[in-house]
Design a protein around this motif. Structure first.
Motif, PDB file in Angstrom:
ATOM      1  N   ASN A   1      -4.841   3.099 -17.162  1.00 29.10           N
ATOM      2  CA  ASN A   1      -4.299   3.526 -15.977  1.00 29.10           C
ATOM      3  C   ASN A   1      -5.317   3.768 -14.858  1.00 29.10           C
ATOM      4  OD1 ASN A   1      -1.696   4.264 -17.001  1.00 29.10           O
ATOM      5  ND2 ASN A   1      -2.511   6.392 -17.701  1.00 29.10           N
ATOM      6  N   PHE A   2      -6.508   2.796 -15.028  1.00 30.36           N
ATOM      7  CA  PHE A   2      -7.487   2.945 -14.188  1.00 30.36           C
ATOM      8  C   PHE A   2      -7.159   2.080 -12.858  1.00 30.36           C
ATOM      9  CE2 PHE A   2      -8.439  -1.247 -15.891  1.00 30.36           C
ATOM     10  CZ  PHE A   2      -8.948  -1.847 -14.920  1.00 30.36           C
ATOM     11  N   GLY A   3      -5.988   1.247 -12.895  1.00 23.89           N
ATOM     12  CA  GLY A   3      -5.893   0.209 -11.951  1.00 23.89           C
ATOM     13  C   GLY A   3      -5.081   0.861 -10.621  1.00 23.89           C
ATOM     14  N   GLY A   4      -4.025   0.073 -10.352  1.00 25.11           N
ATOM     15  CA  GLY A   4      -3.382   0.768  -8.914  1.00 25.11           C
ATOM     16  C   GLY A   4      -4.012   0.440  -7.575  1.00 25.11           C
ATOM     17  N   ILE A   5      -3.787   1.378  -6.541  1.00 20.92           N
ATOM     18  CA  ILE A   5      -4.189   1.232  -5.415  1.00 20.92           C
ATOM     19  C   ILE A   5      -5.882   1.326  -5.519  1.00 20.92           C
ATOM     20  CG2 ILE A   5      -4.323   2.248  -3.124  1.00 20.92           C
ATOM     21  CD1 ILE A   5      -1.813   0.806  -3.780  1.00 20.92           C
ATOM     22  N   LYS A   6      -6.275   2.230  -6.374  1.00 22.18           N
ATOM     23  CA  LYS A   6      -7.946   2.379  -6.300  1.00 22.18           C
ATOM     24  C   LYS A   6      -8.346   1.090  -6.659  1.00 22.18           C
ATOM     25  CE  LYS A   6      -9.801   4.855  -9.699  1.00 22.18           C
ATOM     26  NZ  LYS A   6     -10.466   5.973 -10.480  1.00 22.18           N
ATOM     27  N   PHE A   7      -8.091   0.346  -7.739  1.00 21.13           N
ATOM     28  CA  PHE A   7      -8.541  -0.739  -8.008  1.00 21.13           C
ATOM     29  C   PHE A   7      -8.547  -1.743  -6.791  1.00 21.13           C
ATOM     30  CE2 PHE A   7      -8.259  -4.956  -9.776  1.00 21.13           C
ATOM     31  CZ  PHE A   7      -9.263  -5.178 -10.890  1.00 21.13           C
ATOM     32  N   PHE A   8      -7.188  -1.843  -6.333  1.00 20.93           N
ATOM     33  CA  PHE A   8      -6.908  -2.771  -5.221  1.00 20.93           C
ATOM     34  C   PHE A   8      -7.931  -2.576  -4.257  1.00 20.93           C
ATOM     35  CE2 PHE A   8      -4.274  -4.271  -1.879  1.00 20.93           C
ATOM     36  CZ  PHE A   8      -3.745  -5.528  -2.225  1.00 20.93           C
ATOM     37  N   ILE A   9      -8.070  -1.343  -3.592  1.00 15.50           N
ATOM     38  CA  ILE A   9      -8.955  -1.053  -2.410  1.00 15.50           C
ATOM     39  C   ILE A   9     -10.262  -1.219  -2.910  1.00 15.50           C
ATOM     40  CG2 ILE A   9      -9.819   0.776  -1.095  1.00 15.50           C
ATOM     41  CD1 ILE A   9      -7.152   1.906  -1.004  1.00 15.50           C
ATOM     42  N   LEU A  10     -10.791  -0.829  -4.132  1.00 13.69           N
ATOM     43  CA  LEU A  10     -12.309  -0.850  -4.501  1.00 13.69           C
ATOM     44  C   LEU A  10     -12.661  -2.343  -4.676  1.00 13.69           C
ATOM     45  CD1 LEU A  10     -12.963   2.066  -6.709  1.00 13.69           C
ATOM     46  CD2 LEU A  10     -13.665   1.754  -4.350  1.00 13.69           C
ATOM     47  N   ALA A  11     -11.670  -3.322  -5.168  1.00 11.81           N
ATOM     48  CA  ALA A  11     -11.937  -4.847  -5.262  1.00 11.81           C
ATOM     49  C   ALA A  11     -12.210  -5.312  -3.882  1.00 11.81           C
ATOM     50  CB  ALA A  11     -10.542  -5.382  -5.733  1.00 11.81           C
ATOM     51  N   ALA A  12     -11.580  -4.876  -2.748  1.00  8.73           N
ATOM     52  CA  ALA A  12     -11.793  -5.643  -1.654  1.00  8.73           C
ATOM     53  C   ALA A  12     -13.152  -4.745  -0.811  1.00  8.73           C
ATOM     54  CB  ALA A  12     -10.511  -5.056  -0.594  1.00  8.73           C
ATOM     55  N   PHE A  13     -13.206  -3.336  -1.159  1.00  6.23           N
ATOM     56  CA  PHE A  13     -14.430  -2.703  -0.520  1.00  6.23           C
ATOM     57  C   PHE A  13     -15.339  -2.041  -1.739  1.00  6.23           C
ATOM     58  CE2 PHE A  13     -11.102  -2.512   2.600  1.00  6.23           C
ATOM     59  CZ  PHE A  13     -11.617  -3.080   3.526  1.00  6.23           C
ATOM     60  N   PRO A  14     -16.125  -3.024  -2.246  1.00  2.00           N
ATOM     61  CA  PRO A  14     -16.843  -2.108  -3.313  1.00  2.00           C
ATOM     62  C   PRO A  14     -17.972  -1.365  -2.936  1.00  2.00           C
ATOM     63  CG  PRO A  14     -17.572  -4.629  -3.260  1.00  2.00           C
ATOM     64  CD  PRO A  14     -16.137  -4.289  -2.413  1.00  2.00           C
ATOM     65  N   ARG A  15     -18.351  -1.431  -1.671  1.00  2.00           N
ATOM     66  CA  ARG A  15     -19.508  -0.523  -1.283  1.00  2.00           C
ATOM     67  C   ARG A  15     -18.754   0.879  -0.914  1.00  2.00           C
ATOM     68  NH1 ARG A  15     -22.954  -4.288   3.013  1.00  2.00           N
ATOM     69  NH2 ARG A  15     -23.694  -5.749   1.482  1.00  2.00           N
ATOM     70  N   LEU A  16     -17.693   0.863  -0.686  1.00  2.00           N
ATOM     71  CA  LEU A  16     -17.004   2.285  -0.466  1.00  2.00           C
ATOM     72  C   LEU A  16     -17.100   2.983  -1.777  1.00  2.00           C
ATOM     73  CD1 LEU A  16     -15.398   4.047   1.289  1.00  2.00           C
ATOM     74  CD2 LEU A  16     -13.183   2.853   0.470  1.00  2.00           C
ATOM     75  N   GLY A  17     -16.984   2.071  -3.066  1.00  2.00           N
ATOM     76  CA  GLY A  17     -17.078   3.010  -4.208  1.00  2.00           C
ATOM     77  C   GLY A  17     -18.269   3.380  -4.514  1.00  2.00           C
TER      78      GLY A  17
ATOM     79  N   THR B   1       0.860  -1.221   0.050  1.00  2.00           N
ATOM     80  CA  THR B   1       0.096   0.014  -0.105  1.00  2.00           C
ATOM     81  C   THR B   1       0.813   1.255   0.049  1.00  2.00           C
ATOM     82  OG1 THR B   1      -1.888  -1.240   1.209  1.00  2.00           O
ATOM     83  CG2 THR B   1      -1.826   1.339   1.089  1.00  2.00           C
ATOM     84  N   PHE B   2       1.952   1.212   1.009  1.00  2.00           N
ATOM     85  CA  PHE B   2       2.850   2.592   0.853  1.00  2.00           C
ATOM     86  C   PHE B   2       4.053   2.287  -0.109  1.00  2.00           C
ATOM     87  CE2 PHE B   2       0.406   2.566   4.703  1.00  2.00           C
ATOM     88  CZ  PHE B   2      -0.058   3.961   4.877  1.00  2.00           C
ATOM     89  N   ARG B   3       3.798   1.493  -1.160  1.00  2.00           N
ATOM     90  CA  ARG B   3       4.908   1.447  -2.043  1.00  2.00           C
ATOM     91  C   ARG B   3       6.145   1.028  -1.636  1.00  2.00           C
ATOM     92  NH1 ARG B   3       3.005   2.881  -7.266  1.00  2.00           N
ATOM     93  NH2 ARG B   3       0.908   3.805  -7.132  1.00  2.00           N
ATOM     94  N   ARG B   4       6.466   0.239  -0.594  1.00  2.00           N
ATOM     95  CA  ARG B   4       7.884  -0.081  -0.221  1.00  2.00           C
ATOM     96  C   ARG B   4       8.167  -1.552  -1.022  1.00  2.00           C
ATOM     97  NH1 ARG B   4       6.443   1.051   5.618  1.00  2.00           N
ATOM     98  NH2 ARG B   4       6.320  -0.983   6.048  1.00  2.00           N
ATOM     99  N   MET B   5       7.126  -2.016  -1.680  1.00  2.00           N
ATOM    100  CA  MET B   5       7.434  -3.206  -2.175  1.00  2.00           C
ATOM    101  C   MET B   5       6.384  -3.317  -3.293  1.00  2.00           C
ATOM    102  SD  MET B   5       6.460  -7.154  -0.461  1.00  2.00           S
ATOM    103  CE  MET B   5       7.757  -7.116   0.557  1.00  2.00           C
ATOM    104  N   SER B   6       6.877  -4.077  -4.759  1.00  2.00           N
ATOM    105  CA  SER B   6       5.878  -4.191  -5.572  1.00  2.00           C
ATOM    106  C   SER B   6       4.970  -5.274  -5.438  1.00  2.00           C
ATOM    107  CB  SER B   6       6.792  -4.559  -6.895  1.00  2.00           C
ATOM    108  OG  SER B   6       7.412  -5.933  -6.825  1.00  2.00           O
ATOM    109  N   PHE B   7       3.870  -5.245  -6.279  1.00  2.00           N
ATOM    110  CA  PHE B   7       2.865  -6.196  -6.079  1.00  2.00           C
ATOM    111  C   PHE B   7       3.316  -7.657  -6.475  1.00  2.00           C
ATOM    112  CE2 PHE B   7      -1.134  -8.288  -7.428  1.00  2.00           C
ATOM    113  CZ  PHE B   7      -1.665  -8.348  -6.191  1.00  2.00           C
ATOM    114  N   PHE B   8       4.491  -7.602  -7.420  1.00  2.00           N
ATOM    115  CA  PHE B   8       5.130  -8.892  -7.679  1.00  2.00           C
ATOM    116  C   PHE B   8       5.669  -9.489  -6.399  1.00  2.00           C
ATOM    117  CE2 PHE B   8       8.969 -10.988  -9.009  1.00  2.00           C
ATOM    118  CZ  PHE B   8       8.901 -11.579 -10.407  1.00  2.00           C
TER     119      PHE B   8
END
Length: 505
Positions: A210-226, A48-55
């Protein structure tokens, strides 16, 4: 009065803490091996804080316990099981598909184009749309699309040659080719993004990628938030553009009685048929758009990784070019769908690229029926999954596990020759089971056509900007930090029959 106020605050605090941290004790309560979470952010703080790649994040979870069939971790407050065992993966994705038929998806968002696409649809709606679209990707349709792809590849090569232009941004040029292929195959519109990089399809394609990244990651976990925040992945201008293109194309085809072998035509053809629900313009746009997004980004990335490895391994490049030259010689310069599918080594190179750099690093499935998982470790108890729980299938990590691949970090196309590795449950770049990528044949053909045309005429070499060894960006997609840069040079020696064929094309 103060006493009751303090008491009430304490009660509220206790209830809030209990509610907040209830899920974070989920794996501990069920005695499942897991990564320890921290409040709110769960196990994903380093990513989340970009200390590590998703890879690296996926590999970290996968390697947490090398003997476990599955391990637990938390995305924010959501408990998720990462399944490590290939046989268990096959059970979930294929044998017990009815228990895990859906992705989490974005069905709760206010974004119609994401709610209605094949990726997000659930249950019977997904099954109906999947059945409708599947004929778009049969072998007979691929033969027809091969001609359209070849025309795009020729336009691409006309702009690339003559080369010797120094460092070339491979992501930039390959994404223009994939843009043109998808637009002509899905919408029936001919464009040349190499000559006209300001066309709206290409501009909006880059925006959509460019729609992905953290926004995609968070909304996939919390779709109701979106839903609450009214977040949309596709802005109004982009969605309106694609809707207008769809409307105009349909009107033109109807007026001029045009028929094409593409996805749009299949959606148009069900109109008026008894027993079939006619798709609305939003439904049609959603399917074409997700096909566009998937092809624009993932296929161009695969081409980039393939080109990088070909340039880094001259012996592989030489073998590829020999195979291409031989098949052109044997066919007297005639390149057909059947001819290009005889290139076994090119197939192996692409398969090995997809092993090392899968477009989808993890597959997600949601449990819809109570399901019993075997013990994660010997002498432990089975675990009963309940409806709503999520599992991740770590495609990337399994593809790089030495239990399934010798010397897994080495780029070695030979491992895909004369064996059934690509049919193994430990190889799944397009997923497995009924929900595997519907366009996998299309993707493979699109990549083959481009690499065939490029390597028949050019040599790929590392440039001063080429990153070696590759270091991945700290983002949701698998990409090198400094991008893809190579030198493209015209081949020095080409057989006369090949020279005339290539130049005339």
């Amino acid at each position: 009065m103060e006493y009751w106020t303090i008491f009430l605050l304490i009660v509220i605090s206790v209830i809030s803490i209990h509610y907040l941290f209830k899920n974070l004790n989920f794996f501990k309560r069920h005695n499942i091996i897991h990564l320890s979470p921290i409040p709110i952010l769960g196990s994903v703080i380093s990513f989340t804080f970009r200390r590590m790649s998703f890879f690296d994040f996926i590999l970290k979870i996968y390697n947490f316990n090398l003997n476990a069939k599955y391990v637990g971790f938390y995305v924010m407050m959501t408990p998720i099981l990462m399944i490590r065992d290939p046989e268990l993966i096959k059970n979930i994705l294929i044998k017990n598909f009815e228990s895990f038929p859906n992705r989490n998806g974005f069905t709760e968002l206010n974004d119609l184009l994401f709610k209605k696409n094949l990726f997000s649809l659930h249950g019977e709606k997904w099954r109906n749309v999947r059945t409708l679209l599947s004929p778009s990707f049969t072998c007979s349709k691929m033969k027809m699309m091969f001609t359209l792809m070849s025309e795009c590849a020729k336009d691409f090569m006309k702009s690339i040659l003559p080369t010797n232009k120094g460092s070339v941004n491979m992501k930039d040029v390959f994404s223009k080719y994939t843009n043109d292929v998808i637009v002509t195959c899905a919408y029936g519109i001919k464009i040349d993004s190499m000559k006209d990089p300001t066309n709206k399809f290409y501009i909006y394609g880059k925006e959509l990628s460019n729609f992905g990244g953290i926004k995609f990651f968070i909304l996939a976990a919390f779709p109701r938030l979106g839903q609450i925040l009214n977040i949309k992945f596709v802005n109004h201008n982009v969605s309106q553009f694609f809707k207008n293109v769809m409307k105009t194309t349909i009107a033109t085809r109807d007026a001029e009685q045009i028929k094409r072998p593409d996805m749009l035509q299949l959606m148009m053809d069900i109109r008026g048929k008894e027993g079939q629900r006619e798709l609305e313009i939003d439904d049609m746009t959603a399917q074409a758009l997700i096909f566009y997004i998937g092809g624009f980004e993932t296929n161009s990335n695969t081409m980039c990784f393939a080109a990088h490895e070909i340039a880094a391994n001259p012996e592989i490049q030489t073998k590829l070019q020999q195979e291409i030259d031989n098949v052109l010689q044997e066919s007297n310069g005639e390149v057909s769908y059947e001819v290009i599918n005889r290139l076994e080594y090119l197939d192996a190179v692409i398969n090995e690229t997809l092993r090392l750099y899968p477009a989808t690093m993890v597959l997600e499935r949601m449990c819809e029926k109570t399901f019993e998982l075997p013990p994660a470790l010997p002498n432990e108890k089975p675990f009963i999954m309940k409806k709503g729980m999520l599992v991740w299938i770590p495609v990337l990590a399994i593809h790089r596990d030495e239990k399934y691949y010798d010397n897994p970090d080495k780029f070695d196309p030979e491992r895909f020759l004369n064996n059934k590795m690509h049919n193994s449950s430990s190889y799944m770049p397009f997923g497995l089971g009924p929900r595997m990528c519907i366009a996998n044949r299309f993707s493979m053909l699109e990549i083959k056509v481009l690499l065939f045309n490029l390597l028949a005429r050019c040599e790929l070499k590392p440039s001063v900007k080429t990153m070696s060894p590759m270091k991945f960006s700290k983002d949701f997609v698998i990409m090198p930090e400094d991008g893809f840069w190579l030198n493209i040079q015209r081949r020095k020696s080409i057989h006369p029959i090949l020279e005339s064929t290539i130049l005339n094309n």
